[in-house]
Design a protein around this motif. Structure first.
Motif, PDB file in Angstrom:
ATOM      1  N   GLU A 144      58.321  36.736  42.212  1.00 33.97           N
ATOM      2  CA  GLU A 144      58.863  35.818  41.196  1.00 33.97           C
ATOM      3  C   GLU A 144      58.081  34.490  41.190  1.00 33.97           C
ATOM      4  O   GLU A 144      57.677  33.998  40.130  1.00 33.97           O
ATOM      5  N   LEU A 145      57.852  33.931  42.368  1.00 28.56           N
ATOM      6  CA  LEU A 145      57.140  32.642  42.434  1.00 28.56           C
ATOM      7  C   LEU A 145      55.699  32.772  41.937  1.00 28.56           C
ATOM      8  O   LEU A 145      55.157  31.859  41.311  1.00 28.56           O
ATOM      9  N   CYS A 146      55.091  33.926  42.214  1.00 26.17           N
ATOM     10  CA  CYS A 146      53.720  34.151  41.728  1.00 26.17           C
ATOM     11  C   CYS A 146      53.711  34.271  40.210  1.00 26.17           C
ATOM     12  O   CYS A 146      52.836  33.709  39.531  1.00 26.17           O
ATOM     13  N   GLN A 147      54.684  34.998  39.677  1.00 30.14           N
ATOM     14  CA  GLN A 147      54.741  35.125  38.212  1.00 30.14           C
ATOM     15  C   GLN A 147      54.912  33.756  37.568  1.00 30.14           C
ATOM     16  O   GLN A 147      54.292  33.448  36.553  1.00 30.14           O
ATOM     17  N   THR A 148      55.745  32.921  38.194  1.00 27.86           N
ATOM     18  CA  THR A 148      55.980  31.593  37.620  1.00 27.86           C
ATOM     19  C   THR A 148      54.707  30.759  37.629  1.00 27.86           C
ATOM     20  O   THR A 148      54.316  30.192  36.607  1.00 27.86           O
ATOM     21  N   ILE A 149      54.021  30.701  38.774  1.00 32.16           N
ATOM     22  CA  ILE A 149      52.827  29.830  38.823  1.00 32.16           C
ATOM     23  C   ILE A 149      51.745  30.365  37.876  1.00 32.16           C
ATOM     24  O   ILE A 149      51.066  29.589  37.197  1.00 32.16           O
ATOM     25  N   VAL A 150      51.619  31.695  37.810  1.00 35.22           N
ATOM     26  CA  VAL A 150      50.586  32.248  36.928  1.00 35.22           C
ATOM     27  C   VAL A 150      50.940  31.935  35.474  1.00 35.22           C
ATOM     28  O   VAL A 150      50.100  31.467  34.691  1.00 35.22           O
ATOM     29  N   GLU A 180      49.661  29.120  30.638  1.00 38.50           N
ATOM     30  CA  GLU A 180      50.126  28.304  29.503  1.00 38.50           C
ATOM     31  C   GLU A 180      49.363  26.982  29.443  1.00 38.50           C
ATOM     32  O   GLU A 180      48.981  26.508  28.377  1.00 38.50           O
ATOM     33  N   ALA A 181      49.122  26.401  30.607  1.00 37.11           N
ATOM     34  CA  ALA A 181      48.466  25.089  30.654  1.00 37.11           C
ATOM     35  C   ALA A 181      47.014  25.152  30.173  1.00 37.11           C
ATOM     36  O   ALA A 181      46.533  24.220  29.533  1.00 37.11           O
ATOM     37  N   TYR A 182      46.312  26.244  30.503  1.00 37.02           N
ATOM     38  CA  TYR A 182      44.864  26.230  30.282  1.00 37.02           C
ATOM     39  C   TYR A 182      44.352  27.233  29.249  1.00 37.02           C
ATOM     40  O   TYR A 182      43.158  27.277  28.972  1.00 37.02           O
ATOM     41  N   LYS A 183      45.247  28.045  28.711  1.00 36.61           N
ATOM     42  CA  LYS A 183      44.760  29.161  27.871  1.00 36.61           C
ATOM     43  C   LYS A 183      43.974  28.707  26.644  1.00 36.61           C
ATOM     44  O   LYS A 183      43.088  29.411  26.180  1.00 36.61           O
ATOM     45  N   ASP A 223      49.659  41.245  33.361  1.00 31.82           N
ATOM     46  CA  ASP A 223      50.587  41.336  32.214  1.00 31.82           C
ATOM     47  C   ASP A 223      50.763  39.964  31.571  1.00 31.82           C
ATOM     48  O   ASP A 223      50.766  39.834  30.344  1.00 31.82           O
ATOM     49  N   ILE A 224      50.905  38.942  32.416  1.00 34.09           N
ATOM     50  CA  ILE A 224      51.119  37.586  31.889  1.00 34.09           C
ATOM     51  C   ILE A 224      49.870  37.093  31.168  1.00 34.09           C
ATOM     52  O   ILE A 224      49.940  36.545  30.061  1.00 34.09           O
ATOM     53  N   ILE A 225      48.713  37.319  31.767  1.00 33.01           N
ATOM     54  CA  ILE A 225      47.477  36.816  31.142  1.00 33.01           C
ATOM     55  C   ILE A 225      47.209  37.559  29.832  1.00 33.01           C
ATOM     56  O   ILE A 225      46.845  36.948  28.826  1.00 33.01           O
ATOM     57  N   ARG A 226      47.425  38.867  29.835  1.00 32.91           N
ATOM     58  CA  ARG A 226      47.205  39.628  28.581  1.00 32.91           C
ATOM     59  C   ARG A 226      48.141  39.133  27.479  1.00 32.91           C
ATOM     60  O   ARG A 226      47.767  39.057  26.317  1.00 32.91           O
ATOM     61  N   GLU A 227      49.378  38.797  27.884  1.00 31.51           N
ATOM     62  CA  GLU A 227      50.362  38.343  26.886  1.00 31.51           C
ATOM     63  C   GLU A 227      49.967  36.968  26.326  1.00 31.51           C
ATOM     64  O   GLU A 227      49.967  36.760  25.114  1.00 31.51           O
ATOM     65  N   LEU A 228      49.616  36.041  27.220  1.00 27.98           N
ATOM     66  CA  LEU A 228      49.410  34.655  26.776  1.00 27.98           C
ATOM     67  C   LEU A 228      47.968  34.347  26.372  1.00 27.98           C
ATOM     68  O   LEU A 228      47.732  33.450  25.572  1.00 27.98           O
ATOM     69  N   ALA A 229      47.033  35.044  26.980  1.00 29.97           N
ATOM     70  CA  ALA A 229      45.622  34.703  26.716  1.00 29.97           C
ATOM     71  C   ALA A 229      44.808  35.968  26.437  1.00 29.97           C
ATOM     72  O   ALA A 229      43.870  36.294  27.169  1.00 29.97           O
ATOM     73  N   PRO A 230      45.166  36.679  25.365  1.00 29.45           N
ATOM     74  CA  PRO A 230      44.455  37.939  25.092  1.00 29.45           C
ATOM     75  C   PRO A 230      42.974  37.729  24.784  1.00 29.45           C
ATOM     76  O   PRO A 230      42.197  38.680  24.811  1.00 29.45           O
ATOM     77  N   HIS A 231      42.590  36.477  24.537  1.00 26.15           N
ATOM     78  CA  HIS A 231      41.187  36.195  24.217  1.00 26.15           C
ATOM     79  C   HIS A 231      40.342  36.007  25.476  1.00 26.15           C
ATOM     80  O   HIS A 231      39.138  35.808  25.390  1.00 26.15           O
ATOM     81  N   HIS A 232      40.952  36.022  26.643  1.00 33.53           N
ATOM     82  CA  HIS A 232      40.195  35.861  27.896  1.00 33.53           C
ATOM     83  C   HIS A 232      40.032  37.192  28.615  1.00 33.53           C
ATOM     84  O   HIS A 232      40.895  38.057  28.527  1.00 33.53           O
ATOM     85  N   TRP A 233      38.939  37.326  29.371  1.00 33.88           N
ATOM     86  CA  TRP A 233      38.821  38.530  30.192  1.00 33.88           C
ATOM     87  C   TRP A 233      39.469  38.321  31.566  1.00 33.88           C
ATOM     88  O   TRP A 233      39.732  37.183  31.978  1.00 33.88           O
ATOM     89  N   ILE A 234      39.713  39.442  32.247  1.00 30.62           N
ATOM     90  CA  ILE A 234      40.359  39.385  33.566  1.00 30.62           C
ATOM     91  C   ILE A 234      39.539  40.219  34.552  1.00 30.62           C
ATOM     92  O   ILE A 234      39.146  41.344  34.251  1.00 30.62           O
ATOM     93  N   THR A 235      39.335  39.649  35.724  1.00 31.38           N
ATOM     94  CA  THR A 235      38.672  40.396  36.792  1.00 31.38           C
ATOM     95  C   THR A 235      39.325  40.024  38.112  1.00 31.38           C
ATOM     96  O   THR A 235      40.260  39.229  38.160  1.00 31.38           O
ATOM     97  N   THR A 236      38.858  40.633  39.195  1.00 31.46           N
ATOM     98  CA  THR A 236      39.180  40.144  40.529  1.00 31.46           C
ATOM     99  C   THR A 236      37.995  40.441  41.419  1.00 31.46           C
ATOM    100  O   THR A 236      37.102  41.197  41.032  1.00 31.46           O
ATOM    101  N   ASN A 237      37.960  39.830  42.589  1.00 36.96           N
ATOM    102  CA  ASN A 237      36.739  39.880  43.403  1.00 36.96           C
ATOM    103  C   ASN A 237      36.970  40.504  44.776  1.00 36.96           C
ATOM    104  O   ASN A 237      38.037  40.375  45.356  1.00 36.96           O
ATOM    105  N   GLY A 238      35.938  41.137  45.290  1.00 37.66           N
ATOM    106  CA  GLY A 238      35.978  41.645  46.671  1.00 37.66           C
ATOM    107  C   GLY A 238      36.371  43.105  46.745  1.00 37.66           C
ATOM    108  O   GLY A 238      37.043  43.633  45.866  1.00 37.66           O
ATOM    109  N   MET A 239      35.909  43.758  47.820  1.00 39.85           N
ATOM    110  CA  MET A 239      36.167  45.184  47.984  1.00 39.85           C
ATOM    111  C   MET A 239      36.654  45.375  49.416  1.00 39.85           C
ATOM    112  O   MET A 239      35.856  45.344  50.351  1.00 39.85           O
ATOM    113  N   PHE A 240      37.949  45.505  49.571  1.00 40.34           N
ATOM    114  CA  PHE A 240      38.516  45.572  50.924  1.00 40.34           C
ATOM    115  C   PHE A 240      39.385  46.819  51.074  1.00 40.34           C
ATOM    116  O   PHE A 240      39.501  47.619  50.155  1.00 40.34           O
TER     117      PHE A 240
END
Ligand code: GLA
Length: 689
Positions: free
Chosen positions: A124-130, A135-138, A237-254
């Motif tokens: 829940e806290l992660c969803q809120t901060i994300v 919203e702040a930067y999209k 899910d949150i980024i796709r909903e609010l910022a569909p114009h941005h791409w999404i990735t993540t880093n590292g292979m663990f």
């Protein structure tokens, strides 16, 4: 279809932590980045305490000022969500978000990645901060995309918090439905492990020794991968909903994360963090180790997720933490060499870690491009040179990808099962290394591919040879796919311990190698682990291509030919099984199936490559010593041969035709010398026919 990054040109970036520096430095930093042709900045992935200094109180002003300034300098920004480093108020108030060790003791605040993925409060806290951050930067014009979290499962890839045990039960209910099915899957009949109520079921716990039920241990890793992906999904899910114009990735292979599934389901492309100097401090006793060049294998693994990708962190100085990790300084030219190593293997956006070395914290010795003193140094000059070259290369390489006809194949189930299984895990690691190393030294470009449940025949069919060293877990469906691969012309090569386990890790009541016995035309009549007083048996190579002194390492399976047309290429020369087959080949319609009853050593790999007459595609153009890596990025008629010298000595090259080096613009001919740590990108003539 694998997802790749889409760039208009080869692009340079840098990781920057504005919160570590006085605001008065930012502008000069951005100005100097632009001078070095750095046009992308990655930031914010550890700044949760800045964004939310107290629970529910948000302040996005600091990074708004940073983004405005970045925009003024024409810099594009990748924002990281900060969920890898929660603020201390959070873990203090909600200790249930903390991860625990196998005994159930909580990991406390002080480093990062000390949380679990399953606590409802943390989610829940992660969803809120994300949500608040997006919203702040999209709509900020500098922002181009998001990196979710940072290096999932780095530092720690097992999770034993209370909520993890609970989530494991839910995952198992979904997978098996009933306790009867779970008991069967885990072989619970053994040692009275039968469960009679779901609350009795746990992830691994503290036990009399460290050997858990192997079927449970395999499911535990599958579960960790699934919850990591479910945690990532909360954010995407949150980024796709609010910022569909941005791409999404993540880093590292663990560990314990199916990055292919993560990328297919949630990301636009995968990113990797490349620190080749780790290879130089971890090669042990091995003869002629690949050292920093071993990172080409990691980059090849990344390529199997995203053929063209981003390196989100490229080593730009000596790495090290105050305690423990420590490594030497890259010599002049090595940062550049490692950068083009990444580019050869498919990187189109290369981001250095980091702009300036931190003056505080755990990573005061993880050096960036700039030193603490912030005056020009040789690393700054080297990166500026690369910046100039990237500007010149521009669009030339875009759209091209690494080319290989040989693949070394692995899969998640066998890698995870092999972590516990002392009878197969070490064989996998040895054989993969031996193959990759000999392919590297013989200048034969290779892919590292991952077999998945949905892998299609066409994905395999593009390879002339696939080495699948020790897939202990093998289903009849996989065997059927590999049989079709061989029938349509492919050459499949297996090693010892293939095909004796089912999907749960139970041993089949079938002769080894189980589902592929028919394909290979052999069974295993006897076997031994090579250990202690059991030394590796010697091999006698039949025919002309004698692999002198080759030994059958790791495991010896005594093979028995079952199908006519199966040739014995090598037999054991010593031990009570002297004279029995060790290496066989069966011709299967247009292709071949090879079986080797041991772990692959470099000598055996060489013998097999000779037998198959594998040659480097670069042979037509030049001769180069072993120390040099050769690889081709191509698309259609555009082909570029990368020549990378990992050696501290200059490398003499013999060119068979004059070729232009894209980096210098010079036309090279005859016998040019590639300097120490030097790089050429040679434009090849159009392919004929
Ligand atoms: C990883 C992390 C970075 C940094 C570097 C160096 O790649 O993602 O934040 O810690 O290692 O340790």
């Amino acid at each position: 279809m694998a997802k790749s990054i889409r760039m208009d040109q080869l692009t340079l970036g840098v990781c920057y932590y504005p919160e570590h520096w006085p605001e008065s430095l930012w502008e000069d930093d951005f100005r100097r980045m632009r001078e070095m042709n750095i046009s992308v900045v990655r930031m914010a992935e550890f700044a949760w305490a800045i964004f939310e200094p107290e629970e529910g109180r948000f302040d996005f002003s600091v990074f708004h000022r940073v983004l405005d300034l970045a925009h003024r300098y024409g810099l594009k920004v990748i924002l990281g969500t900060p969920t890898a480093a929660p603020p201390v108020w959070l873990t203090h108030k909600y200790p249930e978000v903390l991860n625990a060790d196998v005994k159930g003791d909580l990991y406390r605040h002080g480093l990062r990645r000390h949380t679990n993925y399953t606590s409802p409060k943390y989610r829940e806290l992660c969803q809120t901060i994300v949500r608040r951050m997006v919203e702040a930067y999209k709509d900020h014009p500098a922002v181009i995309g998001w990196q979710i979290d940072n290096e999932f499962n780095c530092h720690m890839d097992v999770f034993y918090a209370e909520t993890d045990h609970m989530a494991f039960r839910e995952w198992l209910k979904e997978r098996y439905g009933t306790l009867d099915k779970l008991n069967e899957a885990w072989g619970a009949v053994f040692w009275s492990q039968t469960y009679t109520a779901w609350e009795q079921v746990h992830l691994t716990r503290h036990m009399v020794n460290r050997s858990p039920n192997p079927h449970l241990a395999l499911d535990e890793k599958r579960f960790i991968s699934a919850v990591t992906i479910s945690f990532a999904r909360l954010q995407t899910d949150i980024i796709r909903e609010l910022a569909p114009h941005h791409w999404i990735t993540t880093n590292g292979m663990f560990g314990h994360l199916d990055n292919h599934e993560l990328t297919d389901e949630l990301l636009d492309f995968f990113s990797y963090d490349s620190y080749p100097q780790f290879g130089s401090i971890s090669s042990g006793e091995e003869e002629a180790p690949l050292l920093d060049r071993a990172w080409s294998m990691k980059l090849a693994q990344v390529r199997s997720i995203s053929p063209n990708f981003c390196v989100m962190e490229q080593q730009s100085g000596p790495g090290g933490w105050v305690d423990g990790m420590a490594m030497g300084t890259p010599r002049p030219g090595q940062i550049r060499l490692w950068s083009y190593q990444s580019v050869l293997h498919g990187t189109d956006l290369l981001v250095y870690f980091r702009w300036r070395t931190a003056t505080v914290g755990t990573e005061i010795y993880w050096h960036g491009i700039n030193d603490y003193h912030n005056r020009p140094n040789r690393r700054v000059r080297e990166v500026a040179q690369i910046g100039g070259e990237f500007a010149r290369l521009g669009e030339e390489l875009i759209g091209t990808a690494y080319q290989a006809e040989i693949a070394v194949m692995q899969d998640y189930d066998n890698s995870w099962d092999g972590e516990l299984d002392a009878w197969c895990g070490p064989l996998q690691r040895q054989s993969v290394r031996a193959w990759y190393k000999r392919l590297q030294y013989r200048h034969i470009p290779a892919d590292m591919i991952t077999l998945r449940q949905n892998t299609a025949l066409e994905e395999l069919a593009r390879y002339k040879v696939i080495v699948y060293p020790h897939p202990a877990i093998m289903t009849d469906e996989t065997a059927a796919l590999l049989t079709r691969y061989a029938e349509q012309g492919g050459i499949i090569i297996f090693g010892a311990r293939t095909g004796f386990k089912n999907i749960h890790g139970h041993c089949y009541m079938r002769p080894f190698p189980g589902p592929v016995a028919g394909l290979c035309g052999i069974t295993v009549e006897d076997f031994t682990l090579v250990k202690g007083t059991v030394a590796p048996a010697e091999l006698r190579w039949k025919g002309s291509r004698l692999a002198e002194c080759a030994k059958a390492e790791g495991f010896n399976e005594v093979l028995q030919v079952e199908a006519s047309g199966t040739e014995v290429l090598a037999e054991y020369a010593t031990e009570y099984y002297a004279g029995k087959p060790a290496l066989t080949r069966r011709r299967v319609e247009k292709g071949q199936a090879w079986y080797y009853g041991a772990a692959f050593s470099e000598a055996v790999v060489d013998a097999i490559m000779d037998e198959l007459e594998l040659v480097s595609p670069a042979d037509r153009f030049l001769e180069a010593p072993e120390e040099v890596e050769l690889g081709i990025r191509a698309a259609g008629d555009r082909r570029f041969l990368f020549v990378l010298n990992y050696s501290a000595e200059p490398a003499p090259i013999r060119l068979k035709a004059a070729l232009k080096d894209l980096l210098s613009g010079a036309v090279l001919e005859k016998e040019p010398v590639l300097p120490t740590y030097g790089v050429w990108i040679l434009e090849l003539p159009e392919a004929k026919g």
